[in-house]
Design a protein around this motif. Structure first.
Motif, PDB file in Angstrom:
ATOM      1  N   ARG A  95       0.833  -1.205   0.000  1.00 54.39           N
ATOM      2  CA  ARG A  95       0.000   0.000   0.000  1.00 54.39           C
ATOM      3  C   ARG A  95       0.864   1.250   0.000  1.00 54.39           C
ATOM      4  N   PRO A  96       0.490   2.243  -0.821  1.00 57.39           N
ATOM      5  CA  PRO A  96       1.281   3.487  -0.848  1.00 57.39           C
ATOM      6  C   PRO A  96       1.286   4.181   0.513  1.00 57.39           C
ATOM      7  N   THR A  97       2.455   4.633   0.930  1.00 58.97           N
ATOM      8  CA  THR A  97       2.600   5.232   2.253  1.00 58.97           C
ATOM      9  C   THR A  97       2.717   6.752   2.200  1.00 58.97           C
ATOM     10  N   MET A  98       3.014   7.294   1.019  1.00 52.20           N
ATOM     11  CA  MET A  98       3.110   8.751   0.894  1.00 52.20           C
ATOM     12  C   MET A  98       2.213   9.233  -0.229  1.00 52.20           C
ATOM     13  N   SER A  99       1.356  10.213   0.081  1.00 56.25           N
ATOM     14  CA  SER A  99       0.618  10.910  -0.977  1.00 56.25           C
ATOM     15  C   SER A  99       1.132  12.331  -1.030  1.00 56.25           C
ATOM     16  N   LEU A 100       1.657  12.705  -2.185  1.00 56.28           N
ATOM     17  CA  LEU A 100       2.101  14.085  -2.382  1.00 56.28           C
ATOM     18  C   LEU A 100       0.915  14.853  -2.934  1.00 56.28           C
ATOM     19  N   ARG A 101       0.449  15.832  -2.147  1.00 56.66           N
ATOM     20  CA  ARG A 101      -0.790  16.519  -2.496  1.00 56.66           C
ATOM     21  C   ARG A 101      -0.587  18.013  -2.529  1.00 56.66           C
ATOM     22  N   SER A 102      -1.384  18.668  -3.375  1.00 57.78           N
ATOM     23  CA  SER A 102      -1.428  20.118  -3.351  1.00 57.78           C
ATOM     24  C   SER A 102      -2.812  20.542  -3.832  1.00 57.78           C
ATOM     25  N   GLU A 103      -2.902  21.765  -4.294  1.00 53.37           N
ATOM     26  CA  GLU A 103      -4.200  22.293  -4.723  1.00 53.37           C
ATOM     27  C   GLU A 103      -4.021  23.148  -5.967  1.00 53.37           C
ATOM     28  N   ILE A 104      -5.127  23.321  -6.673  1.00 51.91           N
ATOM     29  CA  ILE A 104      -5.156  24.290  -7.768  1.00 51.91           C
ATOM     30  C   ILE A 104      -5.160  25.685  -7.146  1.00 51.91           C
ATOM     31  N   ILE A 105      -4.239  26.541  -7.604  1.00 50.22           N
ATOM     32  CA  ILE A 105      -4.205  27.910  -7.064  1.00 50.22           C
ATOM     33  C   ILE A 105      -4.623  28.950  -8.115  1.00 50.22           C
ATOM     34  N   ALA A 106      -4.774  28.529  -9.365  1.00 49.04           N
ATOM     35  CA  ALA A 106      -5.287  29.454 -10.395  1.00 49.04           C
ATOM     36  C   ALA A 106      -5.783  28.626 -11.571  1.00 49.04           C
ATOM     37  N   ILE A 107      -6.737  29.183 -12.300  1.00 48.83           N
ATOM     38  CA  ILE A 107      -7.257  28.532 -13.514  1.00 48.83           C
ATOM     39  C   ILE A 107      -7.171  29.533 -14.669  1.00 48.83           C
ATOM     40  N   ARG A 108      -6.670  29.057 -15.796  1.00 51.65           N
ATOM     41  CA  ARG A 108      -6.591  29.918 -16.989  1.00 51.65           C
ATOM     42  C   ARG A 108      -7.430  29.278 -18.084  1.00 51.65           C
ATOM     43  N   ASN A 109      -8.228  30.119 -18.745  1.00 51.51           N
ATOM     44  CA  ASN A 109      -8.993  29.647 -19.901  1.00 51.51           C
ATOM     45  C   ASN A 109      -8.271  30.112 -21.155  1.00 51.51           C
ATOM     46  N   THR A 114      -9.301  23.157  -5.350  1.00 51.02           N
ATOM     47  CA  THR A 114      -9.543  21.738  -5.639  1.00 51.02           C
ATOM     48  C   THR A 114      -8.263  20.936  -5.373  1.00 51.02           C
ATOM     49  N   PRO A 115      -8.376  19.818  -4.603  1.00 49.14           N
ATOM     50  CA  PRO A 115      -7.175  19.040  -4.267  1.00 49.14           C
ATOM     51  C   PRO A 115      -6.625  18.272  -5.473  1.00 49.14           C
TER      52      PRO A 115
END
Ligand SMILES: *Cc1c(COP(=O)(O)O)cnc(C)c1O
Length: 361
Positions: A232-246, A320-321
């Motif tokens: 089982r994976p022991t590390m999840s590297l997570r962040s978030e969306i900080i900007a959206i460009r269209n 959004t994560p």
């Protein structure tokens, strides 16, 4: 608010992976390898989760002493031994077991203060041609150790070069070399197997196995996934969306303008880059998981950011994560696409990424 990039460490997964080692090598004791800050996960909480291991293996004397101060009573092995004579007093006092790989270390032991006592691991080189006494030097090294009053116990280890390639004849050769070198040493404990050999070469298990990468939920084999191996994976590297460009068709994204939008599309900017340990060589197309849905990175990885394709993630917004690797995106897959191995990605997560231990405490 702080920058959202986090490495979440799943201690239940660590314990599960350790129990997999027990299942696979029921007749062996386990030296859990926790070098490189437990492959980037953080030493103390990992050792807590791996507390039923029979020993820990690492490199830095300071880390070994930190484990003693935190109350760990297991055997602790210094995998590269000591580097200078001034470490010997602390090693003896804290009952830490150095690997002895070279005759200069025997010289220092012979010259050590007579009131110090040591248990050591003697490394024999069986084909890696890196650290260890050659078969020819080995019996002389054992004679010298046996003659020293300061040595309480000498265990014996060697390291495999090709155990991740099950068909490669190198492992059989190294096993034969190891047996031949140590044939007279009936009473010494012996150890040969890393993760790949624990999984693929049960004839290498011996008295002690030394799992590293499998404890951290990654597969040592290029043709088998961690899931195939019930790791089982022991590390999840997570962040978030900080900007959206269209963006419009033809707009280019990031350094070198390597991604050109094939149509009008939304791009998410995620706060994670090579300054956090995400590999700069990850190409466009490398998977990410956005709120549990698969997408890909587009454009070049920069120091602090990556850009992701939001074409199929209409409800994505700031906050959004995003998982870069972990439960949804195997670290092995990101590593393979980036031309490296999970080991490098896990221990390359940088100090500015906070580690969050789950479940708490
Ligand atoms: C790192 C290391 C291991 C663990 O190797 P994995 O491939 O991560 O299982 C075992 N033994 C020694 C001597 C090591 O340096």
């Amino acid at each position: 608010m702080t920058r959202p990039v986090t490495a979440c460490i799943d201690t239940n997964a660590l314990s599960h992976n350790l129990s997999r080692v027990r299942q696979l090598a029921p007749g062996s004791r386990i030296m859990a390898i926790v070098k490189a800050d437990a492959y980037g996960h953080g030493l103390l909480h990992c050792c807590q989760a791996l507390n039923t291991a029979d020993a820990f293996g690492l490199l830095d004397l300071d880390d070994a002493i930190a484990l003693r101060k935190a109350g760990f009573r297991q055997r602790i092995c210094l995998l590269e031994g000591f580097f200078t004579a001034d470490e010997l007093a602390d090693i003896a006092q804290h009952e830490i077991e150095p690997v002895i790989h070279s005759s200069w270390q025997l010289d220092l032991l012979e010259a050590a203060s007579p009131d110090l006592n040591f248990s050591v691991w003697v490394k024999v080189d069986t084909g890696m041609n890196r650290l260890g006494f050659t078969r020819h030097e080995y019996s002389r090294a054992m004679q010298r150790l046996t003659a020293m009053k300061c040595i309480d116990r000498a265990s014996i280890l060697s390291h495999l070069a090709n155990a991740d390639l099950p068909e490669n004849p190198g492992t059989r050769n190294q096993l034969e070399q190891f047996r031949a070198a140590t044939t007279a040493d009936h009473n010494n404990e012996k150890s040969l197997a890393n993760s790949a050999a624990i999984l693929a070469h049960s004839d290498c298990h011996m008295d002690w196995v030394r799992p590293g990468i499998m404890l951290y939920g990654s597969s040592p084999f290029s043709d088998k996934t961690a899931r195939d191996l019930d790791l089982r994976p022991t590390m999840s590297l997570r962040s978030e969306i900080i900007a959206i460009r269209n963006l419009q068709k033809g707009d280019a994204v990031g350094y070198g303008s390597t991604w050109v939008c094939p149509e009008a599309m939304a791009i998410g900017v995620v706060a994670c880059g090579y300054g956090d340990g995400y590999p700069r060589h990850a190409p466009s197309g490398t998977p990410v998981s956005i709120a549990g849905r698969r997408s890909i990175i587009v454009g070049r990885v920069s120091m602090d950011m990556i850009t992701v394709d939001l074409r199929n993630i209409e409800d994505a917004k700031v906050g959004t994560p995003v998982e870069l690797w972990g439960r949804d995106v195997p670290v092995d897959q990101v590593a393979a696409l980036s031309g490296t191995i999970s080991y490098e990605l896990l221990c390359g997560v940088t100090a500015r990424v906070k580690r969050e231990v789950m479940p708490d405490g």
